[in-house]
Design a protein around this motif. Structure first.
Motif, PDB file in Angstrom:
ATOM      1  N   PHE A  58       0.826  -1.194   0.000  1.00 60.91           N
ATOM      2  CA  PHE A  58       0.000   0.000   0.000  1.00 60.91           C
ATOM      3  C   PHE A  58       0.867   1.253   0.000  1.00 60.91           C
ATOM      4  O   PHE A  58       2.037   1.228   0.332  1.00 60.91           O
ATOM      5  CB  PHE A  58      -0.962   0.020   1.188  1.00 60.91           C
ATOM      6  CG  PHE A  58      -0.290  -0.132   2.515  1.00 60.91           C
ATOM      7  CD1 PHE A  58       0.135   0.975   3.219  1.00 60.91           C
ATOM      8  CD2 PHE A  58      -0.100  -1.385   3.075  1.00 60.91           C
ATOM      9  CE1 PHE A  58       0.758   0.839   4.441  1.00 60.91           C
ATOM     10  CE2 PHE A  58       0.514  -1.521   4.295  1.00 60.91           C
ATOM     11  CZ  PHE A  58       0.948  -0.404   4.981  1.00 60.91           C
ATOM     12  N   TYR A  59       0.265   2.376  -0.370  1.00 58.89           N
ATOM     13  CA  TYR A  59       0.984   3.636  -0.532  1.00 58.89           C
ATOM     14  C   TYR A  59       0.718   4.545   0.662  1.00 58.89           C
ATOM     15  O   TYR A  59      -0.425   4.696   1.101  1.00 58.89           O
ATOM     16  CB  TYR A  59       0.533   4.338  -1.814  1.00 58.89           C
ATOM     17  CG  TYR A  59       1.193   5.676  -2.011  1.00 58.89           C
ATOM     18  CD1 TYR A  59       2.490   5.765  -2.470  1.00 58.89           C
ATOM     19  CD2 TYR A  59       0.513   6.854  -1.714  1.00 58.89           C
ATOM     20  CE1 TYR A  59       3.110   6.991  -2.642  1.00 58.89           C
ATOM     21  CE2 TYR A  59       1.125   8.076  -1.881  1.00 58.89           C
ATOM     22  CZ  TYR A  59       2.420   8.137  -2.340  1.00 58.89           C
ATOM     23  OH  TYR A  59       3.027   9.356  -2.496  1.00 58.89           O
ATOM     24  N   LEU A  60       1.775   5.152   1.194  1.00 63.36           N
ATOM     25  CA  LEU A  60       1.676   6.190   2.215  1.00 63.36           C
ATOM     26  C   LEU A  60       2.348   7.442   1.677  1.00 63.36           C
ATOM     27  O   LEU A  60       3.451   7.374   1.125  1.00 63.36           O
ATOM     28  CB  LEU A  60       2.384   5.769   3.506  1.00 63.36           C
ATOM     29  CG  LEU A  60       1.771   4.638   4.304  1.00 63.36           C
ATOM     30  CD1 LEU A  60       2.639   4.322   5.510  1.00 63.36           C
ATOM     31  CD2 LEU A  60       0.382   4.995   4.763  1.00 63.36           C
ATOM     32  N   CYS A  61       1.695   8.595   1.858  1.00 61.88           N
ATOM     33  CA  CYS A  61       2.320   9.846   1.435  1.00 61.88           C
ATOM     34  C   CYS A  61       3.504  10.139   2.356  1.00 61.88           C
ATOM     35  O   CYS A  61       3.659   9.526   3.417  1.00 61.88           O
ATOM     36  CB  CYS A  61       1.310  10.993   1.446  1.00 61.88           C
ATOM     37  SG  CYS A  61       0.677  11.409   3.064  1.00 61.88           S
ATOM     38  N   GLN A  62       4.333  11.080   1.969  1.00 60.92           N
ATOM     39  CA  GLN A  62       5.558  11.359   2.719  1.00 60.92           C
ATOM     40  C   GLN A  62       5.263  11.879   4.123  1.00 60.92           C
ATOM     41  O   GLN A  62       5.949  11.523   5.073  1.00 60.92           O
ATOM     42  CB  GLN A  62       6.423  12.362   1.948  1.00 60.92           C
ATOM     43  CG  GLN A  62       7.818  12.506   2.497  1.00 60.92           C
ATOM     44  CD  GLN A  62       8.593  11.200   2.426  1.00 60.92           C
ATOM     45  OE1 GLN A  62       8.499  10.458   1.470  1.00 60.92           O
ATOM     46  NE2 GLN A  62       9.357  10.927   3.451  1.00 60.92           N
ATOM     47  N   THR A  63       4.219  12.691   4.285  1.00 58.47           N
ATOM     48  CA  THR A  63       3.909  13.221   5.623  1.00 58.47           C
ATOM     49  C   THR A  63       3.461  12.107   6.565  1.00 58.47           C
ATOM     50  O   THR A  63       3.878  12.069   7.722  1.00 58.47           O
ATOM     51  CB  THR A  63       2.836  14.313   5.542  1.00 58.47           C
ATOM     52  OG1 THR A  63       1.688  13.791   4.887  1.00 58.47           O
ATOM     53  CG2 THR A  63       3.338  15.525   4.808  1.00 58.47           C
ATOM     54  N   CYS A  64       2.630  11.192   6.089  1.00 60.32           N
ATOM     55  CA  CYS A  64       2.182  10.072   6.927  1.00 60.32           C
ATOM     56  C   CYS A  64       3.345   9.130   7.227  1.00 60.32           C
ATOM     57  O   CYS A  64       3.466   8.629   8.339  1.00 60.32           O
ATOM     58  CB  CYS A  64       1.052   9.307   6.244  1.00 60.32           C
ATOM     59  SG  CYS A  64      -0.494  10.217   6.163  1.00 60.32           S
ATOM     60  N   ASN A  65       4.194   8.899   6.252  1.00 57.00           N
ATOM     61  CA  ASN A  65       5.349   8.029   6.436  1.00 57.00           C
ATOM     62  C   ASN A  65       6.307   8.607   7.484  1.00 57.00           C
ATOM     63  O   ASN A  65       6.794   7.885   8.355  1.00 57.00           O
ATOM     64  CB  ASN A  65       6.067   7.823   5.106  1.00 57.00           C
ATOM     65  CG  ASN A  65       7.046   6.692   5.158  1.00 57.00           C
ATOM     66  OD1 ASN A  65       6.994   5.842   6.029  1.00 57.00           O
ATOM     67  ND2 ASN A  65       7.953   6.678   4.210  1.00 57.00           N
ATOM     68  N   ASP A  66       6.545   9.918   7.422  1.00 52.81           N
ATOM     69  CA  ASP A  66       7.405  10.570   8.410  1.00 52.81           C
ATOM     70  C   ASP A  66       6.788  10.521   9.808  1.00 52.81           C
ATOM     71  O   ASP A  66       7.478  10.278  10.801  1.00 52.81           O
ATOM     72  CB  ASP A  66       7.673  12.020   8.019  1.00 52.81           C
ATOM     73  CG  ASP A  66       8.521  12.137   6.764  1.00 52.81           C
ATOM     74  OD1 ASP A  66       9.196  11.144   6.403  1.00 52.81           O
ATOM     75  OD2 ASP A  66       8.499  13.217   6.148  1.00 52.81           O
ATOM     76  N   ARG A  67       5.486  10.758   9.879  1.00 52.46           N
ATOM     77  CA  ARG A  67       4.795  10.757  11.168  1.00 52.46           C
ATOM     78  C   ARG A  67       4.854   9.374  11.828  1.00 52.46           C
ATOM     79  O   ARG A  67       5.152   9.250  13.011  1.00 52.46           O
ATOM     80  CB  ARG A  67       3.333  11.183  10.968  1.00 52.46           C
ATOM     81  CG  ARG A  67       2.540  11.273  12.244  1.00 52.46           C
ATOM     82  CD  ARG A  67       1.181  11.903  11.992  1.00 52.46           C
ATOM     83  NE  ARG A  67       0.487  11.396  10.836  1.00 52.46           N
ATOM     84  CZ  ARG A  67      -0.366  10.375  10.860  1.00 52.46           C
ATOM     85  NH1 ARG A  67      -0.622   9.741  11.976  1.00 52.46           N
ATOM     86  NH2 ARG A  67      -0.974   9.983   9.759  1.00 52.46           N
ATOM     87  N   ILE A  68       4.632   8.338  11.054  1.00 56.88           N
ATOM     88  CA  ILE A  68       4.695   6.974  11.592  1.00 56.88           C
ATOM     89  C   ILE A  68       6.118   6.630  11.998  1.00 56.88           C
ATOM     90  O   ILE A  68       6.346   5.993  13.033  1.00 56.88           O
ATOM     91  CB  ILE A  68       4.144   5.971  10.562  1.00 56.88           C
ATOM     92  CG1 ILE A  68       2.641   6.149  10.441  1.00 56.88           C
ATOM     93  CG2 ILE A  68       4.469   4.542  10.955  1.00 56.88           C
ATOM     94  CD1 ILE A  68       2.014   5.319   9.364  1.00 56.88           C
ATOM     95  N   GLY A  69       7.100   7.074  11.221  1.00 59.69           N
ATOM     96  CA  GLY A  69       8.503   6.820  11.550  1.00 59.69           C
ATOM     97  C   GLY A  69       8.904   7.468  12.862  1.00 59.69           C
ATOM     98  O   GLY A  69       9.589   6.860  13.689  1.00 59.69           O
ATOM     99  N   GLU A  70       8.475   8.708  13.076  1.00 60.07           N
ATOM    100  CA  GLU A  70       8.802   9.399  14.325  1.00 60.07           C
ATOM    101  C   GLU A  70       8.149   8.725  15.525  1.00 60.07           C
ATOM    102  O   GLU A  70       8.772   8.553  16.572  1.00 60.07           O
ATOM    103  CB  GLU A  70       8.354  10.858  14.246  1.00 60.07           C
ATOM    104  CG  GLU A  70       9.170  11.698  13.295  1.00 60.07           C
ATOM    105  CD  GLU A  70       8.590  13.069  13.088  1.00 60.07           C
ATOM    106  OE1 GLU A  70       7.648  13.445  13.826  1.00 60.07           O
ATOM    107  OE2 GLU A  70       9.073  13.781  12.197  1.00 60.07           O
ATOM    108  N   LYS A  71       6.884   8.346  15.382  1.00 57.89           N
ATOM    109  CA  LYS A  71       6.182   7.685  16.489  1.00 57.89           C
ATOM    110  C   LYS A  71       6.797   6.324  16.804  1.00 57.89           C
ATOM    111  O   LYS A  71       6.857   5.919  17.961  1.00 57.89           O
ATOM    112  CB  LYS A  71       4.695   7.539  16.176  1.00 57.89           C
ATOM    113  CG  LYS A  71       3.958   8.857  16.232  1.00 57.89           C
ATOM    114  CD  LYS A  71       2.476   8.657  16.076  1.00 57.89           C
ATOM    115  CE  LYS A  71       1.757   9.980  16.222  1.00 57.89           C
ATOM    116  NZ  LYS A  71       0.310   9.805  16.261  1.00 57.89           N
TER     117      LYS A  71
END
Length: 67
Positions: free
Chosen positions: A31-44
């Motif tokens: 599945f595809y995640l936009c860059q903002t969602c990907n960054d947010r999940i990475g930080e969490k």
């Protein structure tokens, strides 16, 4: 190729010949995640790992040559 983020429903366009586009076409579970969602999940995830209570379940690989 137009893709839609799984979490925020943002529609973006990516290069149709990129590796990510090829994965999206061939693997329906990818599945595809936009860059903002990907960054947010990475930080969490980094914050959760820092607490020490985060368990990462990985697949165990069995080596047939080791007894």
């Amino acid at each position: 190729m137009r893709v839609k983020c799984l979490l925020c429903d943002e529609v973006e366009s990516i290069n149709g010949s990129s590796l990510q586009a090829k994965k999206l076409r061939s693997l329906r579970t990818f599945f595809y995640l936009c860059q903002t969602c990907n960054d947010r999940i990475g930080e969490k995830t980094k914050v959760r790992k820092a607490t020490g209570q985060f368990r990462e379940y990985r697949e165990k690989k069995n080596d047939p040559y080791i007894s």
